[in-house]
Design a protein around this motif. Structure first.
Motif, short mmCIF file in Angstrom:
data_model
loop_
_atom_site.label_atom_id
_atom_site.label_comp_id
_atom_site.label_asym_id
_atom_site.label_seq_id
_atom_site.Cartn_x
_atom_site.Cartn_y
_atom_site.Cartn_z
N LEU A 65 0.82 -1.21 0.00
CA LEU A 65 0.00 0.00 0.00
C LEU A 65 0.86 1.26 0.00
O LEU A 65 0.55 2.23 -0.70
N HIS A 66 1.92 1.24 0.78
CA HIS A 66 2.79 2.42 0.87
C HIS A 66 3.44 2.74 -0.47
O HIS A 66 3.57 3.90 -0.85
N GLU A 67 3.83 1.70 -1.21
CA GLU A 67 4.53 1.89 -2.48
C GLU A 67 3.60 2.22 -3.64
O GLU A 67 4.05 2.68 -4.69
N ALA A 68 2.31 2.00 -3.48
CA ALA A 68 1.36 2.26 -4.56
C ALA A 68 1.17 3.75 -4.77
O ALA A 68 1.26 4.54 -3.83
N TRP A 92 -5.30 -1.68 10.82
CA TRP A 92 -3.90 -2.10 10.83
C TRP A 92 -3.01 -1.00 10.23
O TRP A 92 -1.93 -0.71 10.76
N CYS A 93 -3.45 -0.41 9.14
CA CYS A 93 -2.66 0.65 8.50
C CYS A 93 -2.50 1.86 9.39
O CYS A 93 -1.48 2.55 9.33
N SER A 94 -3.49 2.13 10.23
CA SER A 94 -3.42 3.31 11.09
C SER A 94 -2.31 3.21 12.14
O SER A 94 -1.89 4.23 12.69
N LEU A 95 -1.82 2.01 12.38
CA LEU A 95 -0.72 1.85 13.34
C LEU A 95 0.58 2.40 12.77
O LEU A 95 1.52 2.69 13.52
N THR A 99 1.36 4.88 6.03
CA THR A 99 0.86 3.93 5.03
C THR A 99 -0.17 4.56 4.11
O THR A 99 -0.09 4.42 2.89
N LEU A 100 -1.15 5.22 4.66
CA LEU A 100 -2.22 5.80 3.85
C LEU A 100 -2.29 7.32 3.90
O LEU A 100 -3.11 7.93 3.23
N GLN A 101 -1.41 7.94 4.69
CA GLN A 101 -1.43 9.39 4.82
C GLN A 101 -1.23 10.07 3.47
O GLN A 101 -0.26 9.79 2.77
N HIS A 102 -2.18 10.90 3.09
CA HIS A 102 -2.18 11.63 1.82
C HIS A 102 -2.21 10.71 0.59
O HIS A 102 -1.95 11.17 -0.51
N LYS A 103 -2.52 9.45 0.79
CA LYS A 103 -2.60 8.49 -0.32
C LYS A 103 -3.88 8.74 -1.11
O LYS A 103 -4.97 8.81 -0.53
N ARG A 125 -15.45 7.34 4.00
CA ARG A 125 -14.93 8.71 3.92
C ARG A 125 -14.59 9.24 5.31
O ARG A 125 -13.55 9.87 5.50
N GLN A 126 -15.46 8.98 6.28
CA GLN A 126 -15.18 9.42 7.65
C GLN A 126 -13.93 8.74 8.20
O GLN A 126 -13.08 9.38 8.82
N ILE A 127 -13.81 7.46 7.99
CA ILE A 127 -12.67 6.69 8.51
C ILE A 127 -11.38 7.13 7.83
O ILE A 127 -10.37 7.39 8.50
N LEU A 128 -11.41 7.24 6.51
CA LEU A 128 -10.18 7.54 5.74
C LEU A 128 -9.70 8.98 5.91
O LEU A 128 -8.54 9.28 5.64
N THR A 129 -10.57 9.87 6.36
CA THR A 129 -10.13 11.25 6.58
C THR A 129 -9.87 11.53 8.07
O THR A 129 -9.58 12.67 8.43
N SER A 130 -9.95 10.50 8.90
CA SER A 130 -9.66 10.69 10.32
C SER A 130 -8.19 11.04 10.51
O SER A 130 -7.36 10.74 9.65
N PRO A 131 -7.83 11.68 11.63
CA PRO A 131 -6.45 12.12 11.84
C PRO A 131 -5.41 11.00 11.76
O PRO A 131 -4.29 11.23 11.33
N GLY A 132 -5.76 9.77 12.12
CA GLY A 132 -4.80 8.67 12.06
C GLY A 132 -4.57 8.13 10.67
O GLY A 132 -3.65 7.35 10.44
N ILE A 133 -5.40 8.53 9.72
CA ILE A 133 -5.30 8.04 8.34
C ILE A 133 -4.98 9.20 7.40
O ILE A 133 -3.97 9.20 6.72
N ASN A 134 -5.88 10.18 7.30
CA ASN A 134 -5.68 11.39 6.52
C ASN A 134 -5.38 11.13 5.04
O ASN A 134 -4.44 11.67 4.48
N ALA A 135 -6.21 10.29 4.41
CA ALA A 135 -6.03 9.99 3.00
C ALA A 135 -6.69 11.05 2.13
O ALA A 135 -7.51 11.84 2.61
N CYS A 136 -6.36 11.08 0.85
CA CYS A 136 -6.97 11.98 -0.13
C CYS A 136 -7.96 11.15 -0.94
O CYS A 136 -7.56 10.22 -1.63
#
Length: 181
Positions: A65-68, A92-95, A99-103, A125-136
């Motif tokens: 996921l990180h390399e994608a 798991w990724c939030s640990l 991994t998904l930050q700004h992905k 959308r709520q989960i992926l934009t939470s502070p521990g994830i912060n995806a785009c």
């Protein structure tokens, strides 16, 4: 430039409409996206005990996921929400927030109901934009395939022209999100 994309489905069943959508994208977007399907059903549920026991599997998934360049999530909807396997992966990724930050993440989904996966995608959308994830996340175009069995031929091919048009627009938005990230 072809972008490396990891695609995740809420179901690995060969009859899954979400998996069929991902196969459609893999075939019809090959000039822009190199899509690799990632099965997540083998991941243990998040717990300290499982982290040690399954460290190699977890490291593999996080590295992929990180390399994608981006991630596509095709979610089903269970009890008005996200399937447990997708939520578990995100937990798991939030640990490791990187991994998904700004992905860049593209959301889509199909279900047998007429509303498609509107509630599951809202929760994602709520989960992926939470502070521990912060995806785009893509947001201008939504792919909420309702009455999914009617949108595919008996052999699993997407036959609905409106869904194809929506997927085309969604992929264009996703490509732009990746380019601008």
């Amino acid at each position: 430039m072809v972008h490396k994309i990891i695609a995740i489905s809420g179901s690995d069943s060969p009859l899954s409409s979400n998996l069929r959508l991902l196969h459609y994208l893999k075939l019809h977007c090959a000039d822009v996206f190199q899509i690799q399907l990632l099965s997540i059903n083998q991941l243990p549920f998040l717990s300290a005990e499982n982290a040690e026991k399954y460290q190699a599997d977890l490291d593999y998934v996080r590295n992929v996921l990180h390399e994608a360049d981006g991630v596509i999530i095709a979610t089903s909807e269970i009890n008005y929400s996200v399937p447990a396997n997708i939520k578990n992966l995100i937990d798991w990724c939030s640990l490791d927030p990187s991994t998904l930050q700004h992905k860049p993440i593209m959301l889509l989904g199909a279900s047998t109901g007429r509303l498609g996966t509107v509630r599951a995608q809202q929760h994602l959308r709520q989960i992926l934009t939470s502070p521990g994830i912060n995806a785009c996340i893509t947001h201008e175009t939504e792919c909420l395939v309702g009455n999914a069995p009617d949108k595919f031929s008996p052999d699993g091919q997407l036959i609905d022209s409106e869904t194809k048009k929506i997927l085309h627009n969604l992929c264009a938005e996703f490509h732009s999100l990746i380019q601008n990230n």
